[in-house]
Design an enzyme around this catalytic site. Structure first.
Site, PDB file in Angstrom:
ATOM      1  N   HIS A 216       9.372  -3.425  11.279  1.00  0.00           N
ATOM      2  CA  HIS A 216       8.161  -4.252  11.381  1.00  0.00           C
ATOM      3  C   HIS A 216       7.400  -4.206  10.052  1.00  0.00           C
ATOM      4  CE1 HIS A 216       4.300  -5.841  12.633  1.00  0.00           C
ATOM      5  NE2 HIS A 216       3.709  -4.696  12.315  1.00  0.00           N
TER       6      HIS A 216
ATOM      7  N   ASP B 174       5.645 -28.802 -13.257  1.00  0.00           N
ATOM      8  CA  ASP B 174       6.477 -27.913 -12.438  1.00  0.00           C
ATOM      9  C   ASP B 174       6.208 -26.479 -12.900  1.00  0.00           C
ATOM     10  OD1 ASP B 174       8.586 -26.638 -10.940  1.00  0.00           O
ATOM     11  OD2 ASP B 174       9.601 -28.573 -10.879  1.00  0.00           O
TER      12      ASP B 174
ATOM     13  N   TRP C 233       8.022   2.565   7.055  1.00  0.00           N
ATOM     14  CA  TRP C 233       8.106   1.673   5.882  1.00  0.00           C
ATOM     15  C   TRP C 233       7.746   2.433   4.616  1.00  0.00           C
ATOM     16  CZ3 TRP C 233       5.002  -0.465   2.036  1.00  0.00           C
ATOM     17  CH2 TRP C 233       3.652  -0.148   2.095  1.00  0.00           C
TER      18      TRP C 233
ATOM     19  N   SER D  74      13.541 -10.331  -6.890  1.00  0.00           N
ATOM     20  CA  SER D  74      12.981 -11.632  -6.558  1.00  0.00           C
ATOM     21  C   SER D  74      11.496 -11.689  -6.919  1.00  0.00           C
ATOM     22  CB  SER D  74      13.184 -11.898  -5.068  1.00  0.00           C
ATOM     23  OG  SER D  74      12.323 -12.911  -4.628  1.00  0.00           O
ATOM     24  N   SER D  75      10.769 -10.636  -6.541  1.00  0.00           N
ATOM     25  CA  SER D  75       9.327 -10.625  -6.821  1.00  0.00           C
ATOM     26  C   SER D  75       9.048 -10.616  -8.311  1.00  0.00           C
ATOM     27  CB  SER D  75       8.681  -9.389  -6.215  1.00  0.00           C
ATOM     28  OG  SER D  75       8.678  -9.477  -4.840  1.00  0.00           O
TER      29      SER D  75
ATOM     30  N   HIS E 171      -0.031   1.584  -3.685  1.00  0.00           N
ATOM     31  CA  HIS E 171      -1.405   1.130  -3.623  1.00  0.00           C
ATOM     32  C   HIS E 171      -1.626  -0.208  -4.314  1.00  0.00           C
ATOM     33  CE1 HIS E 171      -5.205   1.498  -1.842  1.00  0.00           C
ATOM     34  NE2 HIS E 171      -5.644   0.863  -2.901  1.00  0.00           N
TER      35      HIS E 171
ATOM     36  N   GLU F 296       0.491  -2.410  -4.517  1.00  0.00           N
ATOM     37  CA  GLU F 296       1.153  -3.327  -3.586  1.00  0.00           C
ATOM     38  C   GLU F 296       0.168  -3.862  -2.542  1.00  0.00           C
ATOM     39  OE1 GLU F 296       4.014  -4.764  -3.178  1.00  0.00           O
ATOM     40  OE2 GLU F 296       3.851  -5.393  -1.087  1.00  0.00           O
TER      41      GLU F 296
ATOM     42  N   TYR G 152      -2.909  -4.410  -2.945  1.00  0.00           N
ATOM     43  CA  TYR G 152      -3.738  -5.445  -3.556  1.00  0.00           C
ATOM     44  C   TYR G 152      -2.935  -6.686  -3.889  1.00  0.00           C
ATOM     45  CZ  TYR G 152      -7.235  -1.920  -3.412  1.00  0.00           C
ATOM     46  OH  TYR G 152      -8.098  -0.987  -2.953  1.00  0.00           O
TER      47      TYR G 152
ATOM     48  N   SER H  45     -11.737 -18.297  -1.741  1.00  0.00           N
ATOM     49  CA  SER H  45     -12.709 -18.771  -2.733  1.00  0.00           C
ATOM     50  C   SER H  45     -12.563 -20.267  -2.989  1.00  0.00           C
ATOM     51  CB  SER H  45     -12.537 -18.019  -4.053  1.00  0.00           C
ATOM     52  OG  SER H  45     -12.731 -16.648  -3.845  1.00  0.00           O
TER      53      SER H  45
ATOM     54  N   HIS I 262      -4.968   8.884  -2.608  1.00  0.00           N
ATOM     55  CA  HIS I 262      -5.796   8.930  -1.393  1.00  0.00           C
ATOM     56  C   HIS I 262      -4.946   8.730  -0.136  1.00  0.00           C
ATOM     57  CE1 HIS I 262      -6.729   4.361  -1.873  1.00  0.00           C
ATOM     58  NE2 HIS I 262      -5.716   4.515  -1.064  1.00  0.00           N
ATOM     59  N   HIS I 263      -3.686   8.336  -0.312  1.00  0.00           N
ATOM     60  CA  HIS I 263      -2.766   8.286   0.827  1.00  0.00           C
ATOM     61  C   HIS I 263      -2.211   9.674   1.130  1.00  0.00           C
ATOM     62  CE1 HIS I 263      -2.533   3.850   0.809  1.00  0.00           C
ATOM     63  NE2 HIS I 263      -2.711   4.001  -0.480  1.00  0.00           N
TER      64      HIS I 263
ATOM     65  N   THR J  56     -15.221  -4.957  -4.564  1.00  0.00           N
ATOM     66  CA  THR J  56     -14.909  -5.658  -3.319  1.00  0.00           C
ATOM     67  C   THR J  56     -16.193  -6.157  -2.675  1.00  0.00           C
ATOM     68  OG1 THR J  56     -13.168  -4.016  -3.081  1.00  0.00           O
ATOM     69  CG2 THR J  56     -13.505  -5.498  -1.239  1.00  0.00           C
TER      70      THR J  56
ATOM     71  N   LYS K 145     -17.452  -9.301  -4.228  1.00  0.00           N
ATOM     72  CA  LYS K 145     -16.767 -10.497  -3.740  1.00  0.00           C
ATOM     73  C   LYS K 145     -17.358 -10.975  -2.421  1.00  0.00           C
ATOM     74  CE  LYS K 145     -12.342 -10.504  -5.901  1.00  0.00           C
ATOM     75  NZ  LYS K 145     -12.409 -11.942  -6.109  1.00  0.00           N
TER      76      LYS K 145
ATOM     77  N   ARG L 273      -0.021   8.204  14.575  1.00  0.00           N
ATOM     78  CA  ARG L 273       0.788   7.002  14.376  1.00  0.00           C
ATOM     79  C   ARG L 273       2.234   7.270  14.751  1.00  0.00           C
ATOM     80  NH1 ARG L 273       0.454   5.426   8.090  1.00  0.00           N
ATOM     81  NH2 ARG L 273       1.806   3.758   8.763  1.00  0.00           N
TER      82      ARG L 273
END
Lengths: 380, 191, 519
Positions: free
Chosen positions: C67, C96, C132, C160-161, C244, C246, C248, C259, C293-294, C319, C322, C441
């Site tokens: 998932h 293009d 994951w 790819s990314s 991390h 990732e 964002y 926006s 922090h993880h 943040t 924004k 979890r």
């Protein structure tokens, strides 16, 4: 359009009311638990205080920000015939709403930093406990006391599979709880035997990763006697959800008595190793041991799970008995089959080997005695 | 010789691709040693340093430091393994010898590797080992046993507030990493 | 240049047209969104009540792992790349993408990566079951054999990314219409430019960490194995150094979409354009110094805990800027609430709630209680579902009329919104409570004290799932029919994309347009 805005408003308000009303009831109600425990150690109470403080900061900020937003969603709708303004820049506003959050963060961060320093202070403990995470059980060793034991989930499989009614401590109960004295500084030294686990008892505010090869430490002073339950908090494989923690906090005298009892039990077990058991005794005890320690992988019917856990109706359990004992005692390196030599007593291993060789139509007819296991462990 | 294409799009793309490859190399070859260096400085994970050359030092008899020894077997490591003495009290500056005992209870020749870890981490850089079985692998023939000595000195500069340190060894089975000949060449015998 | 698309399947296989490739990305991501959603529903079905009813614990772990992987790498990231492909050339007045052939490649390797990843479900030992975040040694020494396929799939997704990111940067830097300076670019273009730089920096780190795993598993190295001098905690540091930023990567383009939408429906220019750009850049920069922090419970030295705590709290500042800017944009506007606007407003509110729980999680001592509980699950679903999924949905409703020339059905759009909004909150809000009550979890079964919250969550999850079927219906119905959209679609929307006809012709801006900024 009004409905949309109104719905949002009502929803947010609903959440706020629900939250606050339930938080106010936090200490009275047990049935619908929704907030962090206050716990029974200085650290857990400290954390609870920080948590609530943060929560109210967030509620406050939320009320202001969402308030302005909902007001403008209501007042500044095209359907009310308003003309849009055209302002789109204000340096002083930008600076204000950069500066104010920084100020709030400092106010939040200072008490948090203080708590953190306290949380890390494991000095001058009176009781040291070595905790080792295994797939999927915990081992406790009281340092300096020669007391060491495994703690396994004791919830019957029938309750898990829905064949029996679940008891209130479902999945949060173990065969051998850890007993600790109240009012003493206890240091937990945490490590692991295989993968990373995490020893967590919410009421103590203690949560530490158990990392194979490395040790980690944490501490608690338990202020009230009682039974405290926790769970493994790091994904550690199949039975991650089935390795609970139970700690019983008792008075110093009761704790000492428990230590003596544990030592006496270990001595008695050593004596039992010398004893010769009958087949029926071994088979009956073996079934119990099997369901507790083996059935999670090899399944209650001994058939295992194809591709992952081998069936016991073929292979080792119907081969030479010495090989069978060796696999149970020493495990199979590089597979999920762990060495049970340390986790189970000689009597338990003899029993479970006997059971596996004779259950599910295996009918090997032979049995193992505790002394055979002892000799095997000694390399004889 | 021109290194970069003149077309600005190709030029930029090439630079970006090279940058990206640079980050891959950074992850593979810079981050692990950087992390090790970081652990060594901070004592993170309680990794104790390599062999320490003893220096003449004054023994600080005014301080008693309790040193606890614990042992853990990693999964799939059936040897019997543990300290002979579980706690010693030492003064900073004095050299102490302790022993762990190990026995290969299986019917196979095997190699073990002990990994040390010290708590509290802050003490790691003050805990010096002049000799340690953990500097090498231990090979044991089937059924044999051995005494594993470790000599250590606690630095006089150990912060005042640390009074107890716990040294843990975890024993891993590393037989698969060596050939039979290598195993036989490193067999330890009981001293 | 005025020729149309090729006929038949070859149009899609060989296409180098940014609109075709954008559409393929979006459809692929939609498919993965449903696949990941099915995995989520298996999880929620098992958790509907205590006890093991539907799946065994090992398969449950495979579901949580798949998932996460499918949603992150298959649904969210390709959807943003799809939107970038469609919109960036049209927003900057380019004919293009800069590297059209590479564009074709970067899309077409994706289906192979996910076919490989999904095929592990049918292998001996099952699919990856280590979460994951795939922490070693659970994902190395103790992993099922399929881990090798997982590693290759990650490598392909990463390639790819990275190709996509290079393409996007090359396009934005080189192909803007005359007059469009950097500080006049639409925010969606700006946020994607910054995201693309993040991708170039961290996707190789992900490739590095899975390569180290591969070496540990098959070539006898010991990066993450203490026995050989390695350290499992190293894995977490490298992973979160990728992980991390990732996070964002999955939210910055969302900021850009919202926006664009809020000013259109507030009929008022975006408040604080420049501060939005700086805030985005600040968030991207900070994302590189907060990874640990993880890992607050892993045993970091106290100086490390303090540093990462304070650095993480600091993210709240840009943040916050924004969010305040969006609110200020709505303030004194003349708002209407069409479907894209509803999704955008929900984005602002729910993302802010996710931000609040993020701030709480940043408090290191409190994190010792929150870590690895459902509180964390609630937090990241509050930032990712309203953050990424709602903004993508908003973007689709906003630009769909431009893509296909037809207006979607507003009533159906609103129905989709309300079902999704209620479903989301019913699913994820109770998770705050079950987490605080102490539910870890990634467990397939739990004590009865968590039963009420879990039952509510499961009901919500199925409602949310049903809402997305309605989304699929709305999209298809709009493509095949519906009221014709005007070229402007909305009332005075800003941006070059609204100056071309609806539906957008196969080739747009073959001649660079004249760009006049409104502010």
């Amino acid at each position: 359009m009004l409905k949309a805005a109104g719905g949002l408003c009502a929803r947010m308000l609903g959440f706020a009311v629900l939250l606050t009303s339930q938080l106010a009831l936090a200490d009275e109600t047990e049935s619908l638990k929704f907030n962090m425990t206050r716990g029974v150690t200085p650290v857990s109470q400290d954390i609870h205080g920080l948590h609530m403080q943060m929560f109210w900061w967030c509620v406050g900020i939320g009320v202001v920000v969402f308030g302005i937003m909902f007001v403008s969603m209501f007042l500044h709708r095209k359907s009310r015939g308003v003309k849009p303004a055209n302002f789109h820049e204000s340096t002083w506003l930008e600076l204000t709403w950069t500066a104010i959050p920084i100020l709030i963060l400092v106010l939040m961060g200072i008490p948090a930093s203080k708590s953190l320093i306290n949380l890390y202070d494991t000095r001058e403990s009176e009781v040291d406990v070595l905790i080792t995470g295994y797939q999927w059980r915990w081992k406790y060793e009281i340092l300096g006391e020669d007391v060491s034991f495994f703690s396994n989930l004791s919830t019957p499989r029938d309750e898990i599979e829905g064949f029996a009614e679940k008891n209130p401590n479902y999945l949060l109960e173990v065969d051998e709880p850890l007993v600790l004295p109240v009012g003493k500084k206890i240091r937990f030294i945490v490590t692991a035997n295989d993968v990373i686990h995490n020893w967590w008892v919410p009421d103590f505010g203690v949560k530490r990763d158990a990392i194979p090869g490395f040790t980690n430490d944490s501490w608690a002073i338990i202020e009230e006697p009682g039974t405290y339950r926790g769970q493994c908090a790091e994904l550690c494989g199949k039975d991650h959800g089935f390795m609970p923690i139970v700690v019983e906090a008792k008075t110093q005298e009761e704790y000492r008595a428990w230590l003596d009892e544990k030592k006496a039990a270990a001595a008695a077990l050593a004596e039992l190793t010398e004893k010769t058991f009958t087949f029926d005794e071994l088979y009956a005890q073996g079934e119990e041991v099997y369901n507790r320690s083996c059935a999670a992988c090899h399944q209650a019917n001994g058939e295992g799970l194809p591709g992952t856990f081998p069936s016991l109706k073929e292979g080792i359990a119907v081969g030479p008995i010495q090989d069978h004992i060796d696999v149970v005692v020493n495990g199979v390196p590089g597979t999920a089959m762990q060495a049970f030599g340390e986790q189970l007593s000689e009597v338990d291993i003899a029993a479970v080997v006997t059971y596996e060789r004779n259950a599910w139509g295996n009918n090997m007819g032979d049995l193992a005695q505790p002394l055979d296991i002892y000799n095997h462990k000694q390399g004889k | 010789m021109k290194l970069l294409p003149t077309d600005p799009i190709k030029r930029l793309s090439l630079k970006l691709a090279v940058t990206s490859f640079g980050f891959l190399l950074f992850a593979l070859f810079v981050m692990p040693p950087l992390y090790d260096a970081f652990c060594e400085i901070t004592g993170l994970n309680g990794k104790t340093g390599d062999k320490y050359e003893a220096v003449d030092a004054v023994v600080d008899t005014s301080r008693d430091i309790k040193v606890q020894f614990v042992a853990t077997n990693n999964s799939g490591m059936p040897w019997q393994f543990g300290p002979e003495v579980k706690t010693v009290t030492v003064h900073p500056g004095e050299q102490t010898r302790i022993n762990y005992r190990v026995k290969n209870t299986t019917g196979k020749d095997m190699i073990g590797q002990a990994i040390p870890s010290l708590t509290p981490y802050k003490a790691s850089s003050y805990f010096h080992k002049t000799e340690c079985f953990c500097f090498n692998q231990q090979a044991l023939l089937a059924g044999t046993e051995a005494e594993l000595p470790m000599y250590f000195i606690i630095d006089q500069d150990l912060p005042e507030h640390i009074k107890t340190v716990t040294l843990s060894y975890t024993l891993f089975d590393v037989t698969d990493r060596f050939s039979k000949e290598e195993l036989l060449s490193m067999v330890v015998t009981d001293q | 240049m005025a020729h149309g698309p090729a006929k038949g399947i070859t149009r899609w296989l060989y296409t180098t047209n940014h609109k075709d490739i954008g559409s393929m990305y979006l459809w692929f991501s939609f498919a993965m969104f449903f696949l990941g959603g099915i995995f989520a529903l298996v999880i929620r079905a098992e958790l509907f009540q205590p006890g093991l009813q539907i799946v065994d614990p090992n398969f449950f772990n495979q579901m949580t792992t798949m998932h996460g992987l499918v949603m992150v790498f298959g649904a969210v990231m390709p959807a943003f790349v799809g939107l970038a492909n469609w919109m960036i050339p049209m927003q900057i007045g380019a004919p293009d993408m800069a590297l059209p052939r590479m564009n074709n490649w970067s899309f077409w390797i994706l289906p192979f990566a996910f076919a490989m990843l999904s095929s592990t479900l049918f292998m001996d030992g099952g699919a990856p079951n280590f979460g994951w975040t795939f922490y070693a040694p659970l994902s190395t020494t103790y992993a099922p054999p399929s881990v090798t396929f997982f590693i290759f799939a990650i490598h392909i997704m990463g390639a790819s990314s990275i190709m996509g990111a290079i393409n996007i940067i090359a396009t934005i830097v080189n192909m803007r219409a005359p007059g469009m300076t950097y500080m006049k670019m639409p925010l969606f273009v700006w946020t994607w430019l910054i995201t693309a730089f993040l991708l170039i920096a961290v996707m190789p780190v992900l490739a590095g960490v899975v390569t180290m795993m591969l070496m540990d598993i098959h070539f006898g190295t010991s990066f993450f194995d203490a026995a050989g001098g390695g350290d499992p905690v190293l894995f977490q540091h490298v992973f979160w150094f990728f992980g991390h930023p990732e996070v964002y990567i999955m939210i910055l383009p969302a900021f850009g979409i919202v926006s664009a939408i809020i000013p259109t429906f507030a009929r008022k220019p975006l408040f604080g354009y420049a501060s939005m750009v700086y805030a985005t850049a600040a968030i991207a920069f900070l994302s590189f110094v907060v990874w640990a922090h993880h890992m607050f419970t892993v045993g970091l030295p106290i100086a490390g805990e303090l540093f990462f705590m304070w650095a993480t709290m600091l993210i709240a500042v840009p943040t916050g800027v924004k969010v305040f800017n969006w609110v200020a944009t709505m303030f004194k506007g003349a708002m209407t609430f069409e479907t894209p606007m509803l999704f955008s407003i929900a984005f602002v509110i729910l993302f802010t709630i996710g931000g609040f729980s993020g701030l709480m999680l940043a408090i290191a001592p409190a994190d010792f209680q929150y870590h690895d509980t459902y509180f964390v699950v609630a937090h990241f679903h509050y930032v990712l579902v309203p953050g990424a999924i709602f903004s993508i949905t908003a973007g689709v409703y906003y630009w769909l009329p431009k893509w296909c020339g037809n207006m979607y059905n507003e009533t159906m759009g609103k129905l989709h919104f309300w079902l999704a909004f209620i479903g989301l909150n019913v699913t994820f809000f109770p998770m705050h409570f079950s987490g605080l009550a102490g539910m870890p979890r990634r467990i397939p079964d739990y004590n009865m004290m968590f039963a009420d919250w879990n039952m509510i969550s499961s009901v919500g999850a199925f409602l949310f799932g049903a809402a997305q079927v309605l989304f699929l219906y709305n999209v298809i119905a709009t493509i095949v029919g519906g009221k014709k959209a005007t070229d402007e679609v909305w009332e005075n929307p800003e941006g070059l994309e609204w100056t071309v006809p609806s539906p957008a012709p196969y080739h747009t801006f073959s001649e660079p347009p004249e760009f006049k900024s409104s502010h």
